[in-house]
Write an enzyme that holds these catalytic residues in place. Structure first.
Site, PDB file in Angstrom:
ATOM      1  CD  GLU A   1      -2.787  -0.879   2.632  1.00 11.02           C
ATOM      2  OE1 GLU A   1      -3.646  -1.756   2.849  1.00 11.02           O
ATOM      3  OE2 GLU A   1      -2.640   0.131   3.372  1.00 11.02           O
ATOM      4  N   GLY A   2       2.147   1.183   0.270  1.00 15.96           N
ATOM      5  CA  GLY A   2       2.971   2.360   0.504  1.00 15.96           C
ATOM      6  C   GLY A   2       3.145   2.644   1.978  1.00 15.96           C
TER       7      GLY A   2
END
Length: 333
Positions: free
Chosen positions: A301-302
Site C-alpha cells: 500500500e505504501g
C-alpha cells in the site's frame, strides 16, 4: 554533494554521528543540485492498483474482488496507508491502472485503466508491449502531475491481489536470482502454497525467457499493470530530480525495472523500509540501497514508505537548521 559533505563536517555534532541520515542528506543534495536540498514536503503517496490473471493459478487465498474493495477503502480513507499518511502529513491518491471491475470514486481516484487485469503470466504474456508501455506512461504522467501541483517528494504505493507473484518474477529476472529466493508468502500463505507459487514463477520464466536488457519486454511478459505504472512513476520522479520513497516488494520490483531502463534513476530512490518479503531485500541489494526502517512489515500500500517520510525530512532539516561550530561558538576537538 561535496558541499553537503562539507556542511555536515562543520555542524555541531561529531562527524558521522547521524549515520545513514548524513549520506541521505548528501544524496538528496546531489539529486536537487543544491545544498541544502529542498524539504521533501508536501509529499504524496500514489497507490497504483491492478488485478492479475495469475490469480487463477491459486497463488493466494484472497479473492480477487478484494482489490476493488480495498481501492474503495483507500478512497474512503480507511486503510493503513491512509492512517499513516495522515500521521506524516502526506496526501494519498489512488490510480486504477488495471483493476478488474469498473470503479466509482471521488477526487482522489484517477481512472487510468488500461485493461481489466492482466492475462495469466504462467500460460502467456501478462500484457502486450503496448499495454506495458501505456502503464509505464501512466506512472510518468502521475509523477509529472503531482510535481506540477507542488509535491516535493513522491511515495510508491500499490494494491493488487496476487501481485507478489509478478513481483517475484520481475525480481528474479532483473537480479538473476533463483525464484525460490525472490518469492515470499505475500499475504501469508502456507508452505504448500508457497512451493506452488515458486513453481508458477519458474514455469513463467521458462515459458517466456525474459531478457533483463529489455525491461519493457520483461514487464509485458511477467509483470503487472501496477508494477509497470510504478516503474514509470519512479522514472518520472527521477527525471524531475524529485526523491521517490520506495516501499516494499512490489515497488522494489518496479525500481529494478526503472533501473534497467535508466540506471541513473537509482539516484532518486530512497528505500523506505525493508519488507519482510525476501524479494524486497534481493531488490535493495541489487540496487545498492539501504532501507531507512526495518519493522518486519509486509503490508504494501505504501505503508512502510510513508512511515519513512519523517526520517527523510529529518535528514534534510539538519542541513537547514543545525548550527555550525563557528556560528554557534562551539569549540571543535
Amino acid at each position: 554533494m561535496a558541499a553537503a559533505r562539507d556542511l555536515q563536517a562543520r555542524l555541531t555534532k561529531p562527524a558521522g554521528s547521524l549515520g545513514a541520515l548524513e549520506e541521505l542528506s548528501v544524496r538528496l543534495s546531489g539529486l536537487a543540485g543544491t545544498c541544502p536540498p529542498p524539504r521533501p514536503t508536501p509529499a504524496t503517496v500514489a497507490v497504483f492498483a491492478g488485478d492479475h490473471g495469475v490469480h487463477a493459478q491459486g497463488v493466494t487465498p484472497w479473492p480477487q474482488e478484494v482489490t476493488a474493495q480495498m481501492v474503495a477503502n483507500f478512497v474512503a480513507g480507511g486503510a493503513v496507508v491512509n492512517a499513516f499518511a495522515r500521521q506524516v502529513g502526506a496526501d494519498v491518491m489512488v490510480v486504477d491502472v488495471g483493476v478488474g471491475v469498473p470503479l466509482h470514486g471521488g477526487a482522489t481516484l484517477l481512472d487510468a485503466n488500461i485493461r481489466r487485469g492482466t492475462r495469466d503470466l504462467s500460460v502467456g504474456p501478462a500484457l502486450t508491449r503496448d499495454e506495458a508501455l501505456a502503464a509505464v506512461e501512466v506512472g510518468i504522467g502521475v509523477a509529472r502531475a503531482l510535481v506540477a501541483s507542488g509535491a516535493k517528494c513522491l511515495i510508491t504505493g500499490d494494491m493488487g491481489i496476487a501481485n507478489t507473484t509478478p513481483a517475484a518474477a520481475l525480481t528474479a529476472v532483473f537480479t538473476a536470482t533463483d525464484p525460490a529466493l525472490a518469492t515470499g508468502r505475500g499475504t501469508g500463505i502456507d508452505d504448500a502454497m508457497l512451493e506452488h507459487k515458486v513453481d508458477v514463477v519458474r514455469r513463467a520464466l521458462a515459458l517466456h525467457r525474459p531478457d533483463p536488457a529489455d525491461p519493457l519486454g520483461v514487464l509485458a511478459t511477467v509483470g503487472g499493470l501496477e508494477h509497470a505504472a510504478l516503474t514509470g512513476f519512479i522514472l518520472g520522479a527521477a527525471a524531475l530530480r524529485i526523491p521517490v520513497v520506495v516501499d516494499g516488494v512490489i515497488a522494489g520490483s518496479a525500481a529494478l525495472a526503472a533501473a534497467a531502463f535508466a540506471p541513473d534513476a537509482v539516484a532518486a530512490m530512497v528505500a523506505g523500509h525493508r519488507s519482510a518479503e525476501p524479494g524486497a531485500s534481493v531488490a535493495l541489494a541489487h540496487l545498492g540501497l539501504e532501507p531507512l526502517l526495518d519493522l518486519g512489515m509486509r503490508l504494501g500500500e505504501g505503508s512502510g514508505a510513508a512511515l519513512a517520510l519523517p526520517v527523510v525530512e529529518a535528514a534534510v532539516r539538519v542541513l537547514h537548521e543545525v548550527a555550525t561550530f563557528d556560528s554557534a561558538g562551539v569549540s571543535e576537538k
